[in-house]
Write a protein that holds these residues in place. Structure first.
Motif, PDB file in Angstrom:
ATOM      1  N   VAL A 103       0.774  -1.119   0.163  1.00 16.70           N
ATOM      2  CA  VAL A 103       0.091   0.002  -0.037  1.00 16.70           C
ATOM      3  C   VAL A 103       1.004   1.239  -0.159  1.00 16.70           C
ATOM      4  N   LEU A 104       1.841   1.263   0.813  1.00 15.91           N
ATOM      5  CA  LEU A 104       2.771   2.416   0.866  1.00 15.91           C
ATOM      6  C   LEU A 104       3.419   2.680  -0.337  1.00 15.91           C
ATOM      7  N   HIS A 105       4.135   1.632  -1.037  1.00 16.78           N
ATOM      8  CA  HIS A 105       4.710   1.679  -2.087  1.00 16.78           C
ATOM      9  C   HIS A 105       3.814   2.221  -3.282  1.00 16.78           C
ATOM     10  N   ALA A 106       2.515   1.747  -3.328  1.00 18.05           N
ATOM     11  CA  ALA A 106       1.311   2.039  -4.373  1.00 18.05           C
ATOM     12  C   ALA A 106       1.113   3.758  -4.139  1.00 18.05           C
ATOM     13  N   GLN A 107       1.191   4.014  -2.848  1.00 18.25           N
ATOM     14  CA  GLN A 107       0.966   5.891  -2.364  1.00 18.25           C
ATOM     15  C   GLN A 107       2.255   6.405  -2.954  1.00 18.25           C
ATOM     16  N   LEU A 108       3.368   5.750  -2.788  1.00 14.54           N
ATOM     17  CA  LEU A 108       4.470   6.728  -3.245  1.00 14.54           C
ATOM     18  C   LEU A 108       4.762   6.595  -4.919  1.00 14.54           C
ATOM     19  N   SER A 109       4.336   5.606  -5.492  1.00 14.14           N
ATOM     20  CA  SER A 109       4.533   5.518  -7.141  1.00 14.14           C
ATOM     21  C   SER A 109       3.507   6.016  -7.713  1.00 14.14           C
ATOM     22  N   GLY A 110       2.225   5.760  -7.130  1.00 14.96           N
ATOM     23  CA  GLY A 110       1.139   6.135  -7.769  1.00 14.96           C
ATOM     24  C   GLY A 110       0.520   5.069  -8.711  1.00 14.96           C
ATOM     25  N   GLU A 111       1.240   4.068  -8.805  1.00 14.35           N
ATOM     26  CA  GLU A 111       0.799   2.799  -9.533  1.00 14.35           C
ATOM     27  C   GLU A 111       0.197   1.967  -8.653  1.00 14.35           C
ATOM     28  N   THR A 112      -1.059   2.025  -8.553  1.00 15.10           N
ATOM     29  CA  THR A 112      -1.936   1.482  -7.574  1.00 15.10           C
ATOM     30  C   THR A 112      -2.472  -0.210  -8.118  1.00 15.10           C
ATOM     31  N   LEU A 113      -2.783  -0.311  -9.491  1.00 14.27           N
ATOM     32  CA  LEU A 113      -3.335  -1.635  -9.743  1.00 14.27           C
ATOM     33  C   LEU A 113      -2.533  -2.889  -9.323  1.00 14.27           C
ATOM     34  N   GLU A 114      -0.949  -2.883  -9.717  1.00  9.66           N
ATOM     35  CA  GLU A 114      -0.472  -3.936  -9.563  1.00  9.66           C
ATOM     36  C   GLU A 114      -0.115  -4.346  -8.113  1.00  9.66           C
ATOM     37  N   HIS A 115      -0.217  -3.146  -7.280  1.00 14.00           N
ATOM     38  CA  HIS A 115       0.082  -3.334  -5.824  1.00 14.00           C
ATOM     39  C   HIS A 115      -1.322  -4.020  -5.233  1.00 14.00           C
ATOM     40  N   ALA A 116      -2.405  -3.551  -5.889  1.00 13.30           N
ATOM     41  CA  ALA A 116      -3.808  -4.001  -5.162  1.00 13.30           C
ATOM     42  C   ALA A 116      -3.739  -5.692  -5.797  1.00 13.30           C
ATOM     43  N   VAL A 117      -3.360  -5.987  -6.656  1.00 11.22           N
ATOM     44  CA  VAL A 117      -3.580  -7.306  -7.012  1.00 11.22           C
ATOM     45  C   VAL A 117      -2.453  -8.079  -5.929  1.00 11.22           C
ATOM     46  N   GLU A 118      -1.272  -7.568  -5.904  1.00 15.80           N
ATOM     47  CA  GLU A 118      -0.280  -8.291  -4.865  1.00 15.80           C
ATOM     48  C   GLU A 118      -0.756  -8.468  -3.449  1.00 15.80           C
ATOM     49  N   VAL A 119      -1.367  -7.233  -2.837  1.00 11.40           N
ATOM     50  CA  VAL A 119      -2.360  -7.314  -1.701  1.00 11.40           C
ATOM     51  C   VAL A 119      -3.156  -8.498  -1.703  1.00 11.40           C
ATOM     52  N   SER A 120      -3.960  -8.456  -2.737  1.00 12.96           N
ATOM     53  CA  SER A 120      -5.194  -9.673  -2.820  1.00 12.96           C
ATOM     54  C   SER A 120      -4.352 -11.066  -2.749  1.00 12.96           C
ATOM     55  N   ARG A 121      -3.374 -11.345  -3.664  1.00 17.05           N
ATOM     56  CA  ARG A 121      -2.511 -12.466  -3.584  1.00 17.05           C
ATOM     57  C   ARG A 121      -1.845 -12.770  -2.273  1.00 17.05           C
ATOM     58  N   THR A 122      -1.477 -11.646  -1.513  1.00 20.39           N
ATOM     59  CA  THR A 122      -0.924 -11.958  -0.209  1.00 20.39           C
ATOM     60  C   THR A 122      -1.936 -12.356   0.764  1.00 20.39           C
ATOM     61  N   SER A 123      -3.015 -11.806   0.946  1.00 14.70           N
ATOM     62  CA  SER A 123      -4.086 -12.200   1.655  1.00 14.70           C
ATOM     63  C   SER A 123      -4.448 -13.684   1.449  1.00 14.70           C
ATOM     64  N   VAL A 124      -4.804 -13.876   0.203  1.00 13.81           N
ATOM     65  CA  VAL A 124      -5.308 -15.462  -0.184  1.00 13.81           C
ATOM     66  C   VAL A 124      -4.193 -16.447   0.364  1.00 13.81           C
ATOM     67  N   THR A 125      -2.693 -16.063  -0.160  1.00 14.55           N
ATOM     68  CA  THR A 125      -1.810 -16.792   0.296  1.00 14.55           C
ATOM     69  C   THR A 125      -1.787 -17.286   1.775  1.00 14.55           C
ATOM     70  N   THR A 126      -1.874 -16.201   2.494  1.00 16.29           N
ATOM     71  CA  THR A 126      -1.963 -16.256   4.215  1.00 16.29           C
ATOM     72  C   THR A 126      -2.924 -17.546   4.437  1.00 16.29           C
ATOM     73  N   VAL A 127      -4.372 -17.663   3.990  1.00 15.93           N
ATOM     74  CA  VAL A 127      -5.144 -18.591   3.927  1.00 15.93           C
ATOM     75  C   VAL A 127      -4.773 -19.672   3.638  1.00 15.93           C
ATOM     76  N   ALA A 128      -4.310 -19.843   2.388  1.00 17.47           N
ATOM     77  CA  ALA A 128      -3.607 -21.113   1.761  1.00 17.47           C
ATOM     78  C   ALA A 128      -2.619 -21.686   2.565  1.00 17.47           C
ATOM     79  N   ILE A 129      -1.767 -20.948   3.340  1.00 15.34           N
ATOM     80  CA  ILE A 129      -0.522 -21.481   4.039  1.00 15.34           C
ATOM     81  C   ILE A 129      -1.173 -22.088   5.375  1.00 15.34           C
ATOM     82  N   LEU A 130      -2.105 -21.325   5.841  1.00 10.94           N
ATOM     83  CA  LEU A 130      -2.738 -21.796   7.102  1.00 10.94           C
ATOM     84  C   LEU A 130      -3.418 -23.355   6.761  1.00 10.94           C
ATOM     85  N   GLU A 131      -4.079 -23.351   5.544  1.00  9.16           N
ATOM     86  CA  GLU A 131      -4.872 -24.610   5.185  1.00  9.16           C
ATOM     87  C   GLU A 131      -4.061 -25.583   5.208  1.00  9.16           C
ATOM     88  N   MET A 132      -2.766 -25.490   4.262  1.00  7.21           N
ATOM     89  CA  MET A 132      -1.808 -26.603   4.021  1.00  7.21           C
ATOM     90  C   MET A 132      -1.051 -26.939   5.492  1.00  7.21           C
TER      91      MET A 132
END
Length: 196
Positions: A103-132
């Motif tokens: 989020v902070l990198h997105a605020q600094l760069s003004g490029e928000t889309l790729e960071h939003a996708v990355e945060v989405s992936r990170t959140s689901v990865t947290t869940v996947a790792i717990l399940e595994m």
């Protein structure tokens, strides 16, 4: 890791919507960092809270002057090293920090889309790792796609996306409502409950 159509749809949103989406997911990951800090006395979890609050402030206060460079430095100083801890909780704590730094990198760069996708992936990865971790084995993407905890995580992300996508312009009431709903719920993406 797992792809989801929400990643493609995010491209249709404006940058304030991307930042709100990311802030919502970080709000849901905060209890993971908080619980890890409580358990290990590694750092003050309120630092994460304050940085995230500044992100929300940037969304709701017109002309808010926030030094995101300085916030990023503060955050980087309190990201745990996975090799230093022999407990599962370090991984969701690191993921929470990675998401907030996106989020902070997105605020600094003004490029928000790729960071939003990355945060989405990170959140689901947290869940996947717990399940595994709980299953004691690796799971294929196919298995993970059918896993109820993963389905719930995607549903939550879609719900946040849909609310934002319905906005024609920046909606302060919606932003504040999302923030307070997620804070009051106080439940992380892996079910950790935040208690004051």
């Amino acid at each position: 890791m797992l792809q989801n159509p929400v990643h493609l749809r995010l491209a249709k949103l404006e940058s304030w919507q991307h930042v709100t989406f990311m802030a919502c997911l970080c709000e849901r990951m905060f209890p993971n960092y908080w619980a890890f800090c409580q358990q290990t006395e590694f750092a003050d979890p309120q630092l994460y809270r304050r940085i995230l609050d500044l992100v929300w402030e940037s969304l709701t206060v017109k002309g808010a002057k926030i030094n995101f460079d300085s916030q990023l430095e503060k955050l980087e100083a309190v990201i745990p090293n996975g090799d230093d801890f022999d407990i599962y909780g370090v991984h969701p704590a690191i993921d929470a920090c990675v998401a907030l730094s996106e989020v902070l990198h997105a605020q600094l760069s003004g490029e928000t889309l790729e960071h939003a996708v990355e945060v989405s992936r990170t959140s689901v990865t947290t869940v996947a790792i717990l399940e595994m971790t709980q299953a004691g084995r690796e799971m294929s993407d196919e298995e993970l796609r059918e896993n109820q905890a993963i389905i719930d995580e995607w549903d939550m992300q879609w719900e946040i996306f849909r609310l934002l996508a319905e906005c024609e312009e920046r909606d302060l009431e919606l932003i504040k409502g999302l923030r307070s709903d997620l804070r009051e719920a106080g439940i992380s993406n892996i079910g950790i409950i935040f208690q004051q």
